[in-house]
Scaffold this motif. Sequence first.
Motif, PDB file in Angstrom:
ATOM      1  N   LEU A  24       0.828  -1.206   0.000  1.00 56.24           N
ATOM      2  CA  LEU A  24       0.000   0.000   0.000  1.00 56.24           C
ATOM      3  C   LEU A  24       0.867   1.263   0.000  1.00 56.24           C
ATOM      4  O   LEU A  24       0.540   2.255  -0.664  1.00 56.24           O
ATOM      5  N   GLY A  25       1.992   1.242   0.705  1.00 56.76           N
ATOM      6  CA  GLY A  25       2.913   2.378   0.680  1.00 56.76           C
ATOM      7  C   GLY A  25       3.487   2.611  -0.695  1.00 56.76           C
ATOM      8  O   GLY A  25       3.620   3.767  -1.148  1.00 56.76           O
ATOM      9  N   LEU A  26       3.840   1.538  -1.409  1.00 55.86           N
ATOM     10  CA  LEU A  26       4.350   1.675  -2.778  1.00 55.86           C
ATOM     11  C   LEU A  26       3.275   2.219  -3.714  1.00 55.86           C
ATOM     12  O   LEU A  26       3.565   3.044  -4.602  1.00 55.86           O
ATOM     13  N   ARG A  29       3.004   5.929  -3.208  1.00 52.60           N
ATOM     14  CA  ARG A  29       4.110   6.638  -3.853  1.00 52.60           C
ATOM     15  C   ARG A  29       3.877   6.780  -5.356  1.00 52.60           C
ATOM     16  O   ARG A  29       4.101   7.849  -5.948  1.00 52.60           O
ATOM     17  N   GLU A  30       3.409   5.681  -5.973  1.00 50.36           N
ATOM     18  CA  GLU A  30       3.145   5.739  -7.409  1.00 50.36           C
ATOM     19  C   GLU A  30       1.992   6.686  -7.718  1.00 50.36           C
ATOM     20  O   GLU A  30       2.007   7.398  -8.733  1.00 50.36           O
ATOM     21  N   MET A  31       1.012   6.721  -6.826  1.00 50.64           N
ATOM     22  CA  MET A  31      -0.108   7.633  -7.036  1.00 50.64           C
ATOM     23  C   MET A  31       0.360   9.088  -6.945  1.00 50.64           C
ATOM     24  O   MET A  31      -0.097   9.956  -7.722  1.00 50.64           O
ATOM     25  N   ALA A  32       1.265   9.370  -5.984  1.00 50.47           N
ATOM     26  CA  ALA A  32       1.799  10.739  -5.878  1.00 50.47           C
ATOM     27  C   ALA A  32       2.590  11.115  -7.124  1.00 50.47           C
ATOM     28  O   ALA A  32       2.496  12.255  -7.629  1.00 50.47           O
ATOM     29  N   TYR A 139       8.913  21.116 -16.137  1.00 48.49           N
ATOM     30  CA  TYR A 139       9.794  20.639 -15.057  1.00 48.49           C
ATOM     31  C   TYR A 139       8.935  20.188 -13.851  1.00 48.49           C
ATOM     32  O   TYR A 139       8.044  20.911 -13.400  1.00 48.49           O
ATOM     33  N   VAL A 140       9.235  18.967 -13.400  1.00 48.79           N
ATOM     34  CA  VAL A 140       8.543  18.394 -12.230  1.00 48.79           C
ATOM     35  C   VAL A 140       9.578  18.169 -11.145  1.00 48.79           C
ATOM     36  O   VAL A 140      10.369  17.210 -11.215  1.00 48.79           O
ATOM     37  N   PRO A 141       9.640  19.025 -10.120  1.00 46.45           N
ATOM     38  CA  PRO A 141      10.646  18.838  -9.060  1.00 46.45           C
ATOM     39  C   PRO A 141      10.304  17.635  -8.173  1.00 46.45           C
ATOM     40  O   PRO A 141       9.155  17.175  -8.118  1.00 46.45           O
ATOM     41  N   ASP A 142      11.306  17.152  -7.490  1.00 45.14           N
ATOM     42  CA  ASP A 142      11.089  16.006  -6.597  1.00 45.14           C
ATOM     43  C   ASP A 142      10.103  16.334  -5.472  1.00 45.14           C
ATOM     44  O   ASP A 142       9.395  15.439  -4.971  1.00 45.14           O
ATOM     45  N   THR A 143      10.055  17.589  -5.054  1.00 43.39           N
ATOM     46  CA  THR A 143       9.124  17.960  -3.986  1.00 43.39           C
ATOM     47  C   THR A 143       7.674  17.755  -4.404  1.00 43.39           C
ATOM     48  O   THR A 143       6.820  17.411  -3.568  1.00 43.39           O
ATOM     49  N   ASP A 144       7.380  17.950  -5.698  1.00 43.38           N
ATOM     50  CA  ASP A 144       6.014  17.702  -6.170  1.00 43.38           C
ATOM     51  C   ASP A 144       5.701  16.209  -6.207  1.00 43.38           C
ATOM     52  O   ASP A 144       4.560  15.796  -5.962  1.00 43.38           O
ATOM     53  N   VAL A 145       6.726  15.420  -6.537  1.00 47.17           N
ATOM     54  CA  VAL A 145       6.509  13.956  -6.597  1.00 47.17           C
ATOM     55  C   VAL A 145       6.249  13.376  -5.216  1.00 47.17           C
ATOM     56  O   VAL A 145       5.441  12.448  -5.033  1.00 47.17           O
ATOM     57  N   THR A 146       6.933  13.945  -4.214  1.00 44.45           N
ATOM     58  CA  THR A 146       6.799  13.411  -2.848  1.00 44.45           C
ATOM     59  C   THR A 146       5.862  14.241  -1.983  1.00 44.45           C
ATOM     60  O   THR A 146       5.801  14.033  -0.767  1.00 44.45           O
ATOM     61  N   ASN A 147       5.127  15.168  -2.601  1.00 46.39           N
ATOM     62  CA  ASN A 147       4.223  16.016  -1.821  1.00 46.39           C
ATOM     63  C   ASN A 147       3.093  15.181  -1.191  1.00 46.39           C
ATOM     64  O   ASN A 147       2.338  14.491  -1.895  1.00 46.39           O
ATOM     65  N   GLY A 148       2.956  15.218   0.157  1.00 47.82           N
ATOM     66  CA  GLY A 148       1.917  14.456   0.866  1.00 47.82           C
ATOM     67  C   GLY A 148       2.254  13.005   1.097  1.00 47.82           C
ATOM     68  O   GLY A 148       1.494  12.284   1.774  1.00 47.82           O
ATOM     69  N   ALA A 152       0.949  10.527   4.227  1.00 50.87           N
ATOM     70  CA  ALA A 152       0.212   9.291   3.927  1.00 50.87           C
ATOM     71  C   ALA A 152       0.888   8.082   4.560  1.00 50.87           C
ATOM     72  O   ALA A 152       0.226   7.203   5.138  1.00 50.87           O
ATOM     73  N   TRP A 153       2.227   8.037   4.451  1.00 50.96           N
ATOM     74  CA  TRP A 153       2.939   6.919   5.063  1.00 50.96           C
ATOM     75  C   TRP A 153       2.804   6.952   6.580  1.00 50.96           C
ATOM     76  O   TRP A 153       2.698   5.907   7.237  1.00 50.96           O
ATOM     77  N   ALA A 154       2.820   8.153   7.186  1.00 49.23           N
ATOM     78  CA  ALA A 154       2.672   8.252   8.642  1.00 49.23           C
ATOM     79  C   ALA A 154       1.289   7.767   9.078  1.00 49.23           C
ATOM     80  O   ALA A 154       1.151   7.058  10.089  1.00 49.23           O
TER      81      ALA A 154
END
Length: 471
Positions: A24-26, A29-32, A139-148, A152-154
């Motif tokens: 579910l965590g993976l 991540r893919e959804m983000a 341009y897609v920064p890493d912060t947008d990919v990992t936003n939230g 969600a993992w917490a």
Amino acid sequence: MRWALVKVCLAVTTMVVVAFAIPLGLVIREMARDRAFSNAEREAAAVAPALSITTDRDQLERVVASAGSDAGMAVHIPASDAASDDATAVDLGRQRAAADDIATVRRLGRASTTEVPGGSTLLQPVALSSGEIAVVEVYVPDTDVTNGLATAWAVLAGVGLALIVGSVAVADRLGVRMVRPAQRLVEGAHELGEGKLGSRVPEEGPTELRLAAVAFNSMADQVVQLLANERELAADLSHRLRTPLTVLRLNAASLGDGPAAEQTRAAVAQLEREVDTIIRTARDAKPQTVAAGPGAGCDAAEVVRERMAFWSALAEDEGRKVRVAGVDRPVRIPVARADLAAALDALLGNVFRHTSEGTAFAVDVHNGEDAVIVLVSDAGPGISDPEAAMARGRGSGSAGSTGLGLDIVRRLAESTGGDVRIGSSVLGGTEVRIWIQLDGREPVRRGHRGSVRRRRRVKLVSTFNRPRSLP
């Protein structure tokens, strides 16, 4: 057992949480990542209509600025399709992707993503009106990919931890529910082994433990009943010794004076005291109803004749008048011969023990359709408190009595469903009426210690109180 159940539940729940939380965590991540690149595709699609209409630099800058992504968007137009006044290529925005990657996308005509420092870029090909392919770079920064993603993992980890803690708490409560009845069962077994016969176990917990508690309580009841029956047997056997002791005492009284006679009387008195001590010690247990077994029974008339033949010899020595009635024909009763003989000996022994010499007595047997009644009456002073006499251990109202004689008689009657009553006889003294039931009904139950439940008497009883006279 409790901690073992907790450990098993902890291990199982942890494996289930891990098995579901990691995939579910993976997926999260893919959804983000998909969300970030979907936004980039929408931004690139907002510029595509303008590129299909014009390639003017100023107009394209206004379009890119209106899209709100001018800092992260670049537009690459080939040189041949530059503004009509010059043939140079048009590049709007900051280029982050490599030129080779842009050329490859332009040649293949398919969107592509490429890694760049600090994130990724989406290269979206757009067909121009002249047939050339322009490339829109977002341009897609890493912060947008990992936003939230961290939140969600917490949340996922918190849910998994809560499931583990909840399962441990439930397992602990289940363990307590199972362990406590088992501990009570162990404690009850220890107490019973230590001699605490009143120890019982609450019937609670799982079905198996409830059944074990029921079996334990039943076993404890049987142990108490067996011990009580053993004490009753010892008391009965000891009480039967009082019959020959009474004969010895009467014979010793006729020996006259002299050292030998005094020693004999003292020995008889000592033996009688020892027998009384045994009876008093054995009678502490709660009395149990002792019913005759299958096929048990005797001829009451024959037993009465036999015992009266024994006691008549003593009565003759003391000048007592004796009458026996109702023993001229067989009278079958569901009582063992030895038990009826012991009951008669107990009552007749009381007559000799508690009445003076010369006091007359009688035994009558009355046979009815559903009951047999045996009456033992005397011309003595009577019993002042019949209820106290029937109470076990209270005695018959005279000094030196153990009270077990009437209890033997009562238990014999109750074993057939009958009972015992004490009243006044036509001879002027005590009358003990033994009701022996013949129809096999359930034995009567006593409401409290020393009392007997009253029943309706059949018509037969009305003939028992007619005047009688001794010959």
